[in-house]
Design a protein around this motif. Structure first.
Motif, short mmCIF file in Angstrom:
data_model
loop_
_atom_site.label_atom_id
_atom_site.label_comp_id
_atom_site.label_asym_id
_atom_site.label_seq_id
_atom_site.Cartn_x
_atom_site.Cartn_y
_atom_site.Cartn_z
N LEU A 30 0.84 -1.20 0.00
CA LEU A 30 0.00 0.00 0.00
C LEU A 30 0.87 1.25 0.00
O LEU A 30 0.56 2.23 -0.67
CB LEU A 30 -0.96 0.00 1.20
CG LEU A 30 -2.07 -1.05 1.19
CD1 LEU A 30 -2.99 -0.85 2.39
CD2 LEU A 30 -2.89 -1.00 -0.10
N ARG B 345 -6.34 -6.20 -1.34
CA ARG B 345 -5.49 -5.02 -1.50
C ARG B 345 -6.33 -3.80 -1.91
O ARG B 345 -6.19 -2.71 -1.40
CB ARG B 345 -4.44 -5.32 -2.57
CG ARG B 345 -3.25 -4.40 -2.61
CD ARG B 345 -2.28 -4.86 -3.70
NE ARG B 345 -1.63 -6.12 -3.37
CZ ARG B 345 -1.55 -7.18 -4.20
NH1 ARG B 345 -2.07 -7.14 -5.40
NH2 ARG B 345 -0.94 -8.27 -3.80
N LEU B 349 -7.07 -0.40 0.07
CA LEU B 349 -6.70 0.88 -0.53
C LEU B 349 -7.90 1.82 -0.56
O LEU B 349 -7.81 3.00 -0.20
CB LEU B 349 -6.18 0.61 -1.95
CG LEU B 349 -5.55 1.74 -2.74
CD1 LEU B 349 -4.37 2.33 -1.99
CD2 LEU B 349 -5.08 1.21 -4.12
N TYR B 352 -8.97 2.90 2.95
CA TYR B 352 -8.02 3.91 3.43
C TYR B 352 -8.32 5.27 2.80
O TYR B 352 -8.41 6.28 3.49
CB TYR B 352 -6.61 3.45 3.10
CG TYR B 352 -5.52 4.44 3.48
CD1 TYR B 352 -5.11 4.58 4.81
CD2 TYR B 352 -4.90 5.22 2.50
CE1 TYR B 352 -4.12 5.48 5.15
CE2 TYR B 352 -3.90 6.13 2.85
CZ TYR B 352 -3.51 6.25 4.17
OH TYR B 352 -2.54 7.14 4.52
#
Lengths: 95, 480
Positions: A30, B345, B349, B352
């Motif tokens: 990330l 993932r 992402l 976030y």
């Protein structure tokens, strides 16, 4: 850039249980992706309107008339655990 | 029967109409190939089509359908474990419309899980091999749809494109792939990835087949079950142009000259520009100054939308369930066991980017970049009729080559993402071979310019004369 604690916080928000190895890898990956993405920070966008949708549409409505919909049986047919005409789940407090 | 496999879908339809082959025979010939294939392209194969389709517009020519489209009582997984065993109670509008026009579903094709990926390696049901080179990927996320058509396991197919998922696999498999203007094709019954970008379109052997499928996908116009769908302003014509006289093409300096473009891809791109001029078109350089930020904006917006869309997979109403503790652990265990690495993932992402304190810095800014990119395209289309770029920066890469490096994988979308963000249509056609592997040429136009875009693609297709047949012979050799 994005540390272990942040990964765990976001995973909790996303309702994902990550293994120790996944947490480590996620932090690295990330961070790498965000490094690239953060280049949009360089642009001057102060007076630019955001686009959430490319086709100009406003209030697409239909007549408010009752019509048939998916039967209860059909809606429950794919449930992992259907009971008493509903979806059965463990109590939020159970352990 | 094997020569049937060499025909385009439109040619097969002509044979049906001439009474030389029945829809049943056609279906059976393809069904046999789809059942015995070893590329990993199909997840399910249908038992039979309908037999009274000879008089329909699409004459019973069977269709491969990406496993992201819900079809009533047919297993639909989006190549995810979390939907293992799911039988949808309804059928996607796209599939319904094509079936009504006479294209019965041949089967469901493999894909990257929830359409997230550029190589088809993110499927929970195994990778797909590229029929042009079995150690290479077919592209993604509609990798199974592209491999099936290239290998002659299906005459044509539909896929979905969020940031390049139709165009890039079409390019890597030597096919035509078309992403329509956002809103032209109903998304009802299409499992959602990023709702403001997702669009269904055809993957075919030539531009005529692409136009035929698109015609029936948009026929019927606005679908009341997808409020973002719109009426296509004109019927889709079968492309007939042989010349490009007076057509102005813009070459995007930022994309064509980027150092991510492989030399072999660049060489064929330049060759195709020369052909445009031979056919009477003009070529000029244009600038889309914000396209270099397209990928960044895309990898905020698409994961953000995905993180919201995929919250529905919680082990309660359908699909798999794991965990035997309390409700929270049921959610977390189900999602952790059900999703694979790339989907996790992107959910991370997106979550976030939408989380408190980061929303404006990521999501808000990305939406503003999107506005700038759409403005760039509008300015370009004031000067030129169509804009061209390479479709994929590279030819098909080797299986496993990019799986450890998400950013390298994301770069596959470099040239296709800007059109998705702007909502404009784009088509990829084969430009030729580089070291024996297909290279795609992308043409894009203003919203709803599909007819003009298809005509230009048709003229170029004729001039290039690309032979799509080698992988079909190869695939036969593999299967026997």
């Amino acid at each position: 850039m994005i540390d272990r604690e942040q990964v765990l916080h976001v995973a909790r928000l996303a309702r994902l249980e990550l293994s120790e190895a996944e947490v480590e890898r996620m932090a690295t990956e990330l961070s790498g992706i965000l490094d690239h993405i953060e280049r949009i920070g360089e642009l001057d966008l102060d007076h630019v309107e955001p686009t959430s949708h490319v086709v100009a549409l406003e209030n697409v409505l239909r007549a408010d008339e009752p019509e048939s919909s998916l039967s209860r049986e059909r809606a429950l047919a794919g449930a992992p655990d259907a009971a008493d005409a509903g979806f059965r789940v463990p109590s939020p407090g159970a352990s | 029967m094997s020569d049937l496999v060499e025909l385009s879908a439109a040619q097969a339809a002509e044979r049906v109409r001439a009474g030389e082959v029945s829809p049943d025979e056609l279906f059976a010939a393809y069904r046999e190939r789809a059942e015995s294939e070893e590329l990993g392209a199909f997840l399910t194969v249908s038992d039979s089509g309908a037999d009274d389709l000879a008089e329909t517009p699409l004459a019973g020519v069977p269709l491969a359908v990406k496993d992201i489209f819900c079809v009533e009582d047919v297993p639909t997984t989006a190549a995810s474990r979390i939907l293992a065993g799911y039988l949808p109670p309804y059928t996607a509008t796209a599939v319904e419309r094509l079936a009504a026009a006479g294209a019965p579903m041949l089967g469901k094709t493999n894909m990257d899980e929830f359409a997230m990926g550029s190589s088809n390696e993110n499927s929970a049901y195994g990778p797909v091999r590229n029929p042009w080179a079995l150690d290479r990927v077919p592209g993604g996320s509609s990798g199974g749809s592209a491999a099936a058509v290239a290998a002659g396991l299906a005459p044509w197919s539909i896929g979905t494109d969020t940031g390049g998922s139709i165009r890039q696999p079409a390019a890597l498999c030597g096919l035509v792939g078309l992403k329509p203007t956002y809103g032209s094709v109903s998304r009802y019954g299409m499992i959602a990835f990023a709702s403001s970008l997702d669009q269904c379109g055809p993957i075919t052997r030539d531009t005529t087949d692409a136009a035929l499928l698109l015609r029936h996908l948009v026929d019927g116009g606005h679908d009341r079950r997808d409020s973002t769908s719109v009426d296509f302003p004109e019927p889709i014509e079968l492309p007939s142009a042989e010349r490009l006289d007076g057509v102005r093409f813009g070459v995007v300096a930022e994309l064509a000259e980027a150092d991510t473009i492989e030399p072999g891809v660049k060489a064929l791109f330049d060759q195709t520009l020369a052909r445009i001029e031979e056919l009477g078109g003009s070529v000029e350089e244009i600038s889309l100054p914000h396209t270099e930020h397209g990928l960044s904006a895309y990898y905020v917006l698409a994961p953000a939308e995905a993180s919201a869309n995929l919250s529905r997979y919680d082990g309660v109403r359908f699909g798999m369930r794991a965990g035997d503790g309390d409700l929270l652990s049921l959610y977390e265990r189900t999602r952790s066991e059900g999703f694979r690495a790339e989907v996790k993932r992107r959910i991370m992402l997106g979550t976030y980017a939408l989380s408190s304190g980061y929303y404006e810095a990521y999501y808000g800014r990305a939406q503003r970049v999107r506005t700038k990119i759409a403005e760039d395209f509008r300015a370009a289309f004031d000067r030129v009729d169509l804009v061209v770029t390479p479709t994929s920066p590279s030819v098909a890469f080797r299986l496993g080559e990019r799986t450890q490096d998400p950013m390298a994988m994301y770069m596959s979308d470099y040239c296709t993402v800007p059109m998705s963000l702007a909502g404009v249509p784009a088509i990829s056609i084969p430009a030729g071979l580089s070291d024996g592997l297909p290279v795609g040429f992308q043409i894009t136009g203003p919203a709803f310019s599909e007819n003009r875009m298809l005509d230009a693609a048709h003229a170029l297709e004729r001039a290039i004369g690309f032979d799509t047949s080698p992988p079909r012979r190869g695939a036969q050799a593999v299967a026997t």
